[in-house]
Design a protein around this motif. Structure first.
Motif, mmCIF file in Angstrom:
data_model
loop_
_atom_site.group_PDB
_atom_site.id
_atom_site.type_symbol
_atom_site.label_atom_id
_atom_site.label_comp_id
_atom_site.label_asym_id
_atom_site.label_seq_id
_atom_site.Cartn_x
_atom_site.Cartn_y
_atom_site.Cartn_z
ATOM 1 N N ARG A 96 0.833 -1.201 0.000
ATOM 2 C CA ARG A 96 0.000 0.000 0.000
ATOM 3 C C ARG A 96 0.869 1.253 0.000
ATOM 4 N NH1 ARG A 96 -5.475 -0.151 2.116
ATOM 5 N NH2 ARG A 96 -6.230 -2.286 1.989
ATOM 6 N N PRO B 97 0.015 3.203 6.335
ATOM 7 C CA PRO B 97 -0.833 3.286 7.538
ATOM 8 C C PRO B 97 -1.416 1.929 7.927
ATOM 9 C CG PRO B 97 -1.288 5.125 6.104
ATOM 10 C CD PRO B 97 -0.321 4.255 5.358
ATOM 11 N N ARG B 98 -1.842 1.146 6.948
ATOM 12 C CA ARG B 98 -2.430 -0.141 7.271
ATOM 13 C C ARG B 98 -1.419 -1.073 7.944
ATOM 14 N NH1 ARG B 98 -6.933 -2.923 5.350
ATOM 15 N NH2 ARG B 98 -7.880 -0.856 5.338
ATOM 16 N N GLU C 18 -0.896 -0.104 11.481
ATOM 17 C CA GLU C 18 -2.033 -0.607 12.260
ATOM 18 C C GLU C 18 -1.810 -2.073 12.620
ATOM 19 O OE1 GLU C 18 -5.792 0.212 10.295
ATOM 20 O OE2 GLU C 18 -6.693 -1.517 11.297
ATOM 21 N N SER D 137 -10.225 1.351 16.484
ATOM 22 C CA SER D 137 -10.483 2.674 15.927
ATOM 23 C C SER D 137 -9.618 3.741 16.590
ATOM 24 C CB SER D 137 -11.960 3.026 16.042
ATOM 25 O OG SER D 137 -12.308 3.124 17.387
ATOM 26 N N GLN E 6 -6.499 3.646 14.782
ATOM 27 C CA GLN E 6 -6.697 4.219 13.444
ATOM 28 C C GLN E 6 -6.737 5.741 13.490
ATOM 29 O OE1 GLN E 6 -10.258 2.052 12.400
ATOM 30 N NE2 GLN E 6 -9.127 0.655 11.049
ATOM 31 N N VAL E 7 -7.375 6.287 14.515
ATOM 32 C CA VAL E 7 -7.413 7.752 14.612
ATOM 33 C C VAL E 7 -6.005 8.294 14.809
ATOM 34 C CG1 VAL E 7 -8.244 9.709 15.970
ATOM 35 C CG2 VAL E 7 -9.783 7.834 15.450
ATOM 36 N N ILE F 100 -3.221 6.964 13.727
ATOM 37 C CA ILE F 100 -2.484 6.841 12.475
ATOM 38 C C ILE F 100 -2.998 7.849 11.446
ATOM 39 C CG2 ILE F 100 -1.904 5.279 10.585
ATOM 40 C CD1 ILE F 100 -2.158 2.973 12.658
ATOM 41 N N ALA F 101 -4.331 7.994 11.375
ATOM 42 C CA ALA F 101 -4.897 8.939 10.404
ATOM 43 C C ALA F 101 -4.451 10.360 10.729
ATOM 44 C CB ALA F 101 -6.419 8.852 10.402
ATOM 45 N N THR F 102 -4.368 10.674 12.004
ATOM 46 C CA THR F 102 -3.882 11.996 12.406
ATOM 47 C C THR F 102 -2.464 12.221 11.893
ATOM 48 O OG1 THR F 102 -5.233 12.116 14.391
ATOM 49 C CG2 THR F 102 -3.175 13.345 14.422
ATOM 50 N N ALA G 258 -0.913 10.634 9.581
ATOM 51 C CA ALA G 258 -0.852 10.590 8.125
ATOM 52 C C ALA G 258 -1.343 11.899 7.525
ATOM 53 C CB ALA G 258 -1.694 9.427 7.597
ATOM 54 N N SER G 259 -2.224 12.606 8.247
ATOM 55 C CA SER G 259 -2.670 13.876 7.690
ATOM 56 C C SER G 259 -1.811 15.013 8.213
ATOM 57 C CB SER G 259 -4.157 14.095 7.965
ATOM 58 O OG SER G 259 -4.384 14.183 9.349
ATOM 59 N N ARG H 299 -0.725 15.968 11.092
ATOM 60 C CA ARG H 299 -1.038 16.683 12.314
ATOM 61 C C ARG H 299 -0.274 16.073 13.457
ATOM 62 N NH1 ARG H 299 -4.470 21.186 13.704
ATOM 63 N NH2 ARG H 299 -5.905 20.046 15.039
ATOM 64 N N ASN I 291 -4.157 16.932 17.266
ATOM 65 C CA ASN I 291 -5.366 16.135 17.416
ATOM 66 C C ASN I 291 -5.202 15.339 18.710
ATOM 67 O OD1 ASN I 291 -6.314 17.059 15.028
ATOM 68 N ND2 ASN I 291 -6.227 15.095 13.955
ATOM 69 N N VAL J 296 -6.122 12.215 21.241
ATOM 70 C CA VAL J 296 -6.707 10.887 21.388
ATOM 71 C C VAL J 296 -6.638 10.513 22.860
ATOM 72 C CG1 VAL J 296 -6.425 8.437 20.877
ATOM 73 C CG2 VAL J 296 -6.187 10.130 19.054
#
Ligand SMILES: Nc1ncnc2c1ncn2[C@@H]1O[C@H](COP(=O)(O)OP(=O)(O)OP(=O)(O)O)[C@@H](O)[C@H]1O
Ligand SMILES: [Mg+2]
Lengths: 756, 361
Positions: free
Chosen positions: B25, B35-36, B39, B63, B66-67, B69-71, B73-74, B76, B217, B219
């Motif tokens: 990926r 990211p996957r 995870e 989740s 995931q939040v 990692i998504a943070t 990755a974006s 932040r 962000n 968590v």
């Protein structure tokens, strides 16, 4: 009968309350352009299609079907603007097509629902759909549905095929008998329409996917319809509904989880990204309105995170889960409680629907008037007093009815209590005293406000019991102490709300151990024991009397644990704590289940303790003495110690006051006791005497004339024996003078009383 | 003695390498894994990747991970907040190890943390001999992370002074450090980011400014509510500790369950069946604390006991953990023993007896 026409009709499978289904269905109807649209829903509600589609009707609204034979039973069929069934009806109306409901009539549904076999819960473990969702890496079927069905922009044919395939998978499981019966019933209606001369190709059927899959497969056993039970008397109407209520319709899922969010998606033609952004903007505004910082930057960051999360999860658009998680991480700075308090409101919404015209009584009004008529209660707009003898089921039933109205806040009947205090009237109507009552006096008067309130309360439920239960439940949720919860327990008993009886019992239970307030615990214990003694037949609790008994015992024990602390801390109100101690004492002596030994030990501890407020030591001693748990000489000894010169006079006075509070007879019964007291009083210096005077006045003021006389006899006798020890002896004349003095003393005490 | 506390990227090198080798990926700029795959590394996987079993590091909500990692990755910065001992530092370490290949660019926040610690300092010997040259500059972990396009870690951010927090704001918004002495500005390579942790019990001591909050962000790492899950975590981590330190004997499942039941009940203030309330102690009864109580019992049993962990060791370790901070907590524990443990059967009986001995004194 030949089933082929079923497969020749235009069949559209739906998931209830799904905006995507609705969007796809609208396009599909434009393609098919049927003359007849047949929709899942109670067939006896077809006449209400006009009302549902009326321009002045604004969803959410619901069909409300309920029994009219006096038995409890009702069901609702709510519709949001994004419900496919609702859109199908509207499409038909707008295009001049005939629209009909085809499912079981209300009267049948209500009996079917009540049959236990049909409600056989699925075996333990996740249902097959949940299992599939989990296997795909989703947390729940709802998340799966949202990601795979709501978010993508489907073409009608694809969507139909996918939904049917799903339903076919589900139908491979053994289906509930009732569902198959409903298949049969609906199929019959469909075939009848064809038999009446409509070509199957002109008919569109909009129904739940499982049913449609059965029609499409011709997998219907028409004979099953005969097995349906006969209908019970019932009627159906349209009532306003609300988004919050829609969100309570658990078990339906789809758009019901967050009506406002799905309404937005519906308004945006299924664009969930746009719905997400709109909710975030609204949520940020509501956060700002509450004084939190929530900039546009935060909103965009939140949106970005929701999108990244969605793509991390291979979803086409963010759904509720991403929305929530992104909001918590950004706008709420990790604090989920904000999201749950405010965001949830923005996605659920608070909108209330409207129903065009259509007067008529609602179920609460019907129940009210039925009760009033059958119980011969006043129905005029003028006050009428009456009383109830609570020794027969009929009048107890009336009492329950009136107490329900009282708790609901429906203005109709007022309880006429013995108290003249207007402010206490409301309180006096319920509570522990009400339980023991054998007779209740009421004054009733109907006013338009009665009916207005009944219409208003419909939002809370459709039966008086239901509404009362909700009101009590809300009060219970707000109850912070054991005592408050116990009060609601009693209200629940008076109003015959078995559900809150159970809930209140549990609440009392859970408050009890954490409750540090002796007064609250003691009154709860008394209420529970009282319930055992008087009201057990009226509790109708599933938990049974044993639970009440056990809880009473535990609460009592908890109260005992708090005695020391409450009596030791100056922060507590002496009057309230004294009352609590007396309550415990009474319960300990009169209730076989109370831990009597525990209380007596506690009381002895108080009596001996120098750490606690001396009032309580005195009180404890008085109670023990009165209960014959303390020999007289022990009392005298303790008094002597407490009233000795070594003790600060203030403390002695308090001790005495506590002791005398109990029962003055306890004081005057024993000469040794009187002697100690006498010595103490005589020994007081003037300024201390003045300090002690108010207390003494309170104590002696409570004595009855007889008790006073008794006391004086002791005092004189003591005086005489003192004299006896020291000559000269009193002669007859002096003795007479002494007797006069006695009378004077008695009078003086009376005067003192009036004076102070 | 070998270095027992290896950084995650070393200890789990085999797993990380396997994941990288089988990761098709797309990876965000500067990331070692997609990211996957990150995870998978954090949460573990039942199916081996390239023949390597991926062990779970953080046990909990997917989740939540995931939040995180998504943070990251974006682009932040990520702030992990929570009660003590909920694996905030643990998660931070593993996220950094997996994404940047290093978890050691770390700043420990204290009241004394100064600007030197977060930007750069000077090697004075070199500074004196060479003058202000790049060689004489000692970069902070953050500056090193910026140069290398890696993640820096900032532990206990809330403990630092407000000046430091202000400095951090500009670091995070500009993603550059200016070095006036050298007349240059160093900008972060792509792939730079920051993972911070903050303890909710510290808040209020040094309330974070709104401006700083906006750079992150958040968590919240939750306290583990589910008994079985916490039991899994504690058993797993305690066994890892025993093998890392090569000491101790394995405690029985039964005793571990008793311990965690006690922890959860005291933490919640009510017994698991919801029937009896108990008074929670002030001491934070974290998962991490449970791990050390259990590990401590394991060592006690080996060193001084019968070679088998019994209620005796458990009670001793427990008392040490619970009441080391406050005397009131000892009372809370005593209450619990009297109202809850006393009436239970099985191992509770001996725990009650043992603790009664210790609590009486
Ligand atoms: N959910 C969990 N999964 C895996 N390990 C856990 C979990 N919860 C706690 N632990 C373990 O607990 C220990 C404590 O973690 P850590 O030091 O990261 O806590 P913390 O939240 O940073 O605490 P503090 O606020 O005191 O710094 C680690 O050994 C970690 O493995
Ligand atoms: Mg930490």
């Amino acid at each position: 009968m030949d089933l082929t026409p079923l497969t020749q009709m235009h069949l559209f499978p739906v998931r209830h309350h799904s905006p995507r289904t609705t969007a796809v269905l609208s396009r599909w109807l434009e393609q098919v352009r049927p003359d007849v649209v047949l929709v899942e829903g109670p067939c006896d509600a077809t006449a209400l299609v006009e009302v549902l589609c009326d321009a002045r009707t604004v969803p959410p609204v619901a069909l409300l079907g309920y029994r009219t034979d006096g038995t409890q039973g009702s069901a609702m069929w709510p519709f949001a603007a994004y419900s496919p069934e609702y859109q199908a009806l509207r499409w038909a109306r707008e295009h001049g097509a005939r629209a009909e409901f085809i499912d079981l009539p209300v009267g049948v549904t209500l009996t079917v629902k009540r049959t236990p076999e049909s409600s056989s819960a699925p075996a333990s473990g996740p249902s097959p759909v949940e299992a599939i969702a989990r296997a795909r890496g989703y947390r729940s079927f709802e998340e799966f549905w949202e990601a795979d069905f709501e978010a993508p922009d489907w073409r009608p044919e694809q969507f139909r095929a996918v939904l049917l395939a799903w339903a076919a998978v589900l139908n491979m499981q053994p289906r509930d008998e009732v569902h198959r019966q409903r298949d049969a019933f609906m199929a019959r209606r469909l075939l009848e329409v064809v038999a009446s001369g409509v070509a199957p190709s002109r008919v569109a059927v909009v129904a739940g996917a499982a049913h449609v899959a059965a029609f499409a497969a011709g997998d219907v056993d028409l004979a099953l319809a005969q097995r349906l039970p006969p209908a019970v008397p019932s009627t159906v109407t349209v009532i306003p509904y609300s988004f919050p209520r829609l969100s309570e319709q658990l078990g339906y899922g789809a758009g019901n989880r967050a009506p406002r969010f799905y309404q937005r998606a519906h308004d945006a033609q299924g664009d969930f990204r746009r719905a997400t952004l709109e909710v975030l903007l609204e949520f940020a505004a509501s956060l700002r309105g509450r004084g939190f910082t929530a900039s546009l930057d935060d909103v965009l960051e939140s949106y970005r995170l929701a999108m990244t999360l969605a793509s991390l999860r291979d979803k086409q658009a963010p759904g509720l889960d991403e929305l929530r998680e992104a909001t918590v991480a950004t706008l709420c700075r990790g604090d989920a409680s904000h999201a749950d308090a405010f965001l949830w409101k923005s996605v659920i919404g608070h909108q209330v629907g409207q129903v065009s015209s259509r007067a008529g009584r609602n179920p609460l009004q019907q129940e009210f008037w039925h009760e009033v008529d059958s119980r011969w209660l006043p129905r005029m707009d003028r006050p009428e007093p009456f009383s109830l003898q609570l020794n027969n089921a009929l009048e107890v039933g009336t009492s329950v009815f009136l107490h329900r109205l009282r708790v609901m806040g429906v203005p109709y009947a007022t309880h006429v209590g013995s108290t003249h205090d207007k402010r206490n009237e409301e309180q006096a109507a319920g509570g522990i005293t009400a339980l023991g009552r054998v007779r209740e006096s009421w004054k009733a008067r109907w006013t338009p406000a009665t009916d207005a309130a009944l219409v208003e309360k419909l939002a809370l439920g459709i039966t008086l019991e239901g509404v009362t239960t909700r009101v009590l439940q809300a009060r219970l949720d707000a109850a912070k102490t054991t005592g408050a919860a116990a009060e609601i327990l009693l209200e629940s008993v008076l109003t015959g709300c078995s559900r809150t009886v159970d809930a209140a019992l549990r609440a009392v239970d859970s408050h009890a151990a954490m409750d540090e307030d002796l007064c609250s615990l003691a009154s709860a214990a008394r209420a529970l024991f009282g319930l055992m003694a008087y009201g057990s037949s009226r509790t109708r609790s599933e938990l049974g009397d044993d639970a009440v008994a056990a809880l009473g015992q535990r609460t009592f024990t908890q109260a005992l644990l708090r005695v020391r602390e409450a009596c030791g801390s100056p922060a507590h109100d002496v009057f309230l704590v004294s009352n609590a101690l007396r309550t415990l004492h009474e319960a300990a002596l009169s209730q076989p289940l109370a831990d009597k030994e525990g209380w007596l030990a506690e009381a002895r501890g108080l009596m001996a303790s120098t750490e606690v407020n001396p009032t309580f030591s005195g009180l404890a001693m008085g109670l023990l003495y009165l209960a014959r748990e303390l020999p007289e000489d022990a009392v005298a000894l303790a008094l002597e110690r407490r009233l000795s010169r070594a003790v600060a006079p203030g403390a002695s006075a308090l001790f005495l006051e506590g002791y005398l509070q109990v029962n003055a007879l306890a004081l005057v019964r024993n000469r040794e006791v009187v002697r100690t007291l006498d010595v103490f009083l005589r020994g007081l210096r003037a300024e201390h005497f003045i300090q002690a005077l108010p207390m003494l006045r309170r104590a002696f003021g409570a004595l009855s004339d007889a008790e006073r006389r008794h006391l004086l006899q002791h005092v004189t006798a003591l005086a005489q024996s003192n004299e006896a020890a020291s000559p000269p002896k009193l002669d007859a004349k002096e003795q007479a003078a002494m007797r006069d003095l006695n009378a004077d003393l008695g009078k003086m005490l009376d005067d003192l009383d009036g004076l102070l | 003695m070998p270095d027992i506390r290896l950084p995650a990227e070393t200890k789990y090198k085999t797993e990380l390498d396997a994941l990288a080798a089988h990761d098709s990926r797309p990876r965000p700029p500067g990331w070692r894994l997609s990211p996957r795959a990150v995870e998978t590394y954090i949460l573990g996987s039942d199916t081996p990747v390239g023949g390597v079993k991926i062990s779970p590091k953080y046990v909990g909500d997917r989740s939540l991970v995931q939040v995180c990692i998504a943070t990251l990755a974006s682009d932040r910065a990520l702030m992990l907040v929570g009660e003590p001992g909920t694996a905030k530092s643990w998660l931070s370490e593993h996220l950094c190890a997996a994404i940047s290949g290093t978890s050691s660019l770390i700043i420990q926040g204290t009241a004394g943390t100064s600007e030197d610690h977060i930007k750069y300092a000077w090697n004075y010997a070199l500074l004196l001999s060479l003058g202000p040259t790049p060689e004489a500059l000692v970069p902070s972990p953050i500056l090193r992370a910026m140069r290398a396009g890696q993640f820096a870690r900032f532990e206990e951010v809330t403990r630092t002074s407000s000046e430091i927090q202000d400095a951090l704001i500009s670091l995070l918004s500009e993603k550059q450090v200016s070095i006036p002495e050298l007349g240059r500005v160093e900008s972060a390579q792509r792939g730079f980011n920051l993972v911070a942790t903050a303890n909710t019990r510290d808040r209020g001591v040094n309330e974070m400014s709104a401006a700083l909050k906006r750079r992150f962000n958040f968590v919240t790492v939750p306290v583990v509510e589910d008994l079985e899950q916490e039991l899994r975590i504690v058993t797993m981590r305690e066994a890892e500790l025993r093998s890392e330190y090569a000491t101790g004997v394995p405690p029985s499942e039964e005793l571990s369950r008793v311990l965690l039941t006690l922890f959860q009940e005291l933490r919640r203030g009510v017994t698991l069946d919801g029937r009896t309330r108990v008074r929670p102690p002030e001491t934070v009864l974290s998962t991490s604390e449970a791990i050390s109580v259990l590990f401590n019992s394991a060592i006690l049993a080996e060193q001084f006991g019968t070679g088998e962990v019994t209620s005796q060791e458990l009670a001793a370790s427990l008392l040490g953990a619970v009441s080391k901070e406050r005397k009131e907590d000892e009372q809370a524990l005593r209450d619990y023993m009297e109202t809850v443990a006393k009436v239970r059967t099985g191992p509770w009986k001996s725990l009650y007896a043992e603790s009664k001995k210790l609590l009486r004194r």
